[in-house]
Enzyme design. Structure first.
Site, PDB file in Angstrom:
ATOM      1  N   PRO A 117       0.822  -1.211   0.000  1.00  0.00           N
ATOM      2  CA  PRO A 117       0.000   0.000   0.000  1.00  0.00           C
ATOM      3  C   PRO A 117       0.855   1.260   0.000  1.00  0.00           C
ATOM      4  O   PRO A 117       1.903   1.313   0.645  1.00  0.00           O
ATOM      5  CB  PRO A 117      -0.769  -0.106   1.325  1.00  0.00           C
ATOM      6  CG  PRO A 117       0.101  -0.947   2.202  1.00  0.00           C
ATOM      7  CD  PRO A 117       0.928  -1.835   1.322  1.00  0.00           C
ATOM      8  N   CYS A 142       1.801  29.670 -16.368  1.00  0.00           N
ATOM      9  CA  CYS A 142       1.204  30.207 -17.595  1.00  0.00           C
ATOM     10  C   CYS A 142       0.651  29.097 -18.468  1.00  0.00           C
ATOM     11  O   CYS A 142       1.049  28.930 -19.620  1.00  0.00           O
ATOM     12  CB  CYS A 142       2.260  30.994 -18.359  1.00  0.00           C
ATOM     13  SG  CYS A 142       2.980  32.264 -17.342  1.00  0.00           S
TER      14      CYS A 142
END
Ligand SMILES: Cc1ncc(COP(=O)(O)O)c(C=O)c1O
Length: 425
Positions: A283, A352
């Site tokens: 996990p 951007c």
């Protein structure tokens, strides 16, 4: 505020300011700057203990380091006797630096380079989960040169797999991982011929972020069946069957927590007949996800065509996961927790590109410049899955909290700290 119910187990969401282990997060951002990753180690401990006590004793837990390679987290898990699944030379390096014994390390992942295979061999790791016959051949050659023998597990791409609700690993349709079922016989025969390869395990992992304990148990039952058939057909003496990771955590208020106790009971019922064979679980998210929070300051709030954009100092450079897998993380305004979330907005970073979205259609109180947002479940695939150099912004610190004490694990880097390395010519 609308957050998964499970978070209330780990955080007090009732006050005005969010606190982590008793520490006001506003204090943390003013001390360590924003953005900031915070890991509460007591939550990691709780998650490990929960998992360990729910699972049958013959099931071994190997933490998937890729979900969060921070050494502070690895130390906690090492102390608890956990094993580790590494996916790169860097993760192997971390484990060796932390003195994790070789027999507590697995190495899994496609495209392992020769240098990585050689380094893992030198550490005496328990096993390589091999993804192709080409990799097995290269490993044999490297082991031969080093005068060593490599224990391996064969990663199998099974036709049946749990379908993911959020595409992460890819379910049964993804063929990048492991050896196809139709090619298993050839791969096993190859292993038998190679002097420095000992085939000792089977590995299957196709699906992440699964919250349904029955689906996980069913998948495991089928993996064990595949492994048993393979062992009996080829007269193999396996010493482990690795069923991968995939245990989910709730990201949405409507998602129910994985019933780990029920999963443990189903696993107990499945009970591997060959109890001397280790059954391995890897996990990542289940252990590291909920202990981590990302804090980020609001730089600007603007309305465009009637829609509110909240611009924060963390973008996908700091927190790529929401954009990468298309999943919102639970988020709150850490300095105004008691206000009603009635304003829909989009949370974006300073980059951007319109891909730079870290929260889509989120409901929050009316937002102001200077507010602090706290994204939960940021402990797994948070910092580590991001792209910190894009646009040359500061790289956030990672701090850990334990018993109310904070320690810096990763020092914040200002652009000048890493840009100077470009000036070698
Ligand atoms: C081989 C392997 N094991 C374990 C994991 C951990 O998965 P999860 O975080 O879903 O538990 C991953 C995740 O990508 C993986 O690739």
């Amino acid at each position: 505020m609308k957050t998964p119910h499970s978070l209330r187990t780990y955080f007090d969401l009732t006050g005005r300011n969010l606190h982590v282990d008793g520490v006001d997060v506003e204090r943390l951002v003013s001390q360590y700057r924003s953005p900031l990753y915070v890991y509460d180690l007591s939550i990691l401990r709780q998650k490990y203990d929960l998992l360990r006590s729910a699972m049958p004793p013959h099931l071994k837990i190997f933490y998937a380091v890729k979900s969060n390679p921070n050494p502070a987290l690895i130390r906690v898990l090492l102390e608890k006797g956990c094993g580790f699944d590494a996916a790169s030379i860097g993760e192997l390096y971390l484990l060796s630096r932390l003195k994790v014994p070789g027999n507590q390390i697995l190495f899994t992942g496609p495209g392992k380079r020769d240098e990585e295979l050689a380094f893992a061999l030198s550490l005496g790791i328990r096993s390589f989960n091999c993804e192709s016959t080409g990799e097995i051949l290269r490993l044999n050659q490297i082991a031969e040169q080093a005068g060593l023998v490599a224990n391996i597990g064969l990663r199998i791409h099974t036709e049946s797999a749990i379908e993911e609700t959020t595409p992460i690993i890819g379910g049964h349709s993804i063929k990048k991982f492991g050896v196809d079922e139709a090619q298993i016989d050839g791969a096993v025969d190859l292993c038998a011929k190679l002097p420095c390869i000992r085939l000792r395990g089977v590995h299957v992992f196709n699906a992440s972020q699964i919250l349904d304990h029955q689906a996980l148990a069913e998948n495991t039952r089928s993996i064990l069946h595949t492994a048993r058939e393979l062992a009996s057909m080829h007269h193999l003496k396996l010493d482990y069957i690795d069923v991968g990771g995939g245990l989910g955590i709730p990201y949405d208020e409507n998602e129910k927590e994985l019933d780990i106790v029920a999963l443990g009971k189903l696993f107990d019922d499945i009970k591997s007949k060959e109890s001397e064979i280790d059954w391995i679980l890897e996990p990542g998210r289940y252990l590291s996800g909920e202990c981590g929070i990302l804090l980020t300051k609001v730089i600007d709030v603007k309305k465009t065509s009637g829609h509110t954009f909240v611009i924060t100092d963390a973008g996908i450079n700091t927190f790529l996961r929401p954009a990468l897998v298309g999943q919102n993380h639970p988020v709150v305004v850490a300095n105004r927790m008691d206000e009603e979330a009635t304003h829909p907005c989009t949370l974006v970073g300073p980059l951007c590109t319109s891909l730079d979205t870290i929260g889509n259609e989120v409901l929050l109180p009316e937002m102001h410049v200077g507010d602090t947002l706290a994204f939960f479940n940021a402990g797994a695939y948070g910092f580590t899955e991001s792209m910190p150099y894009f646009l040359s912004h500061p790289i956030p610190a990672e701090i850990v909290i334990e018993k109310g004490l904070t320690r810096v694990s990763r020092v914040r880097q200002e652009p000048v700290d890493y840009l100077e390395s470009l000036f070698t010519i």
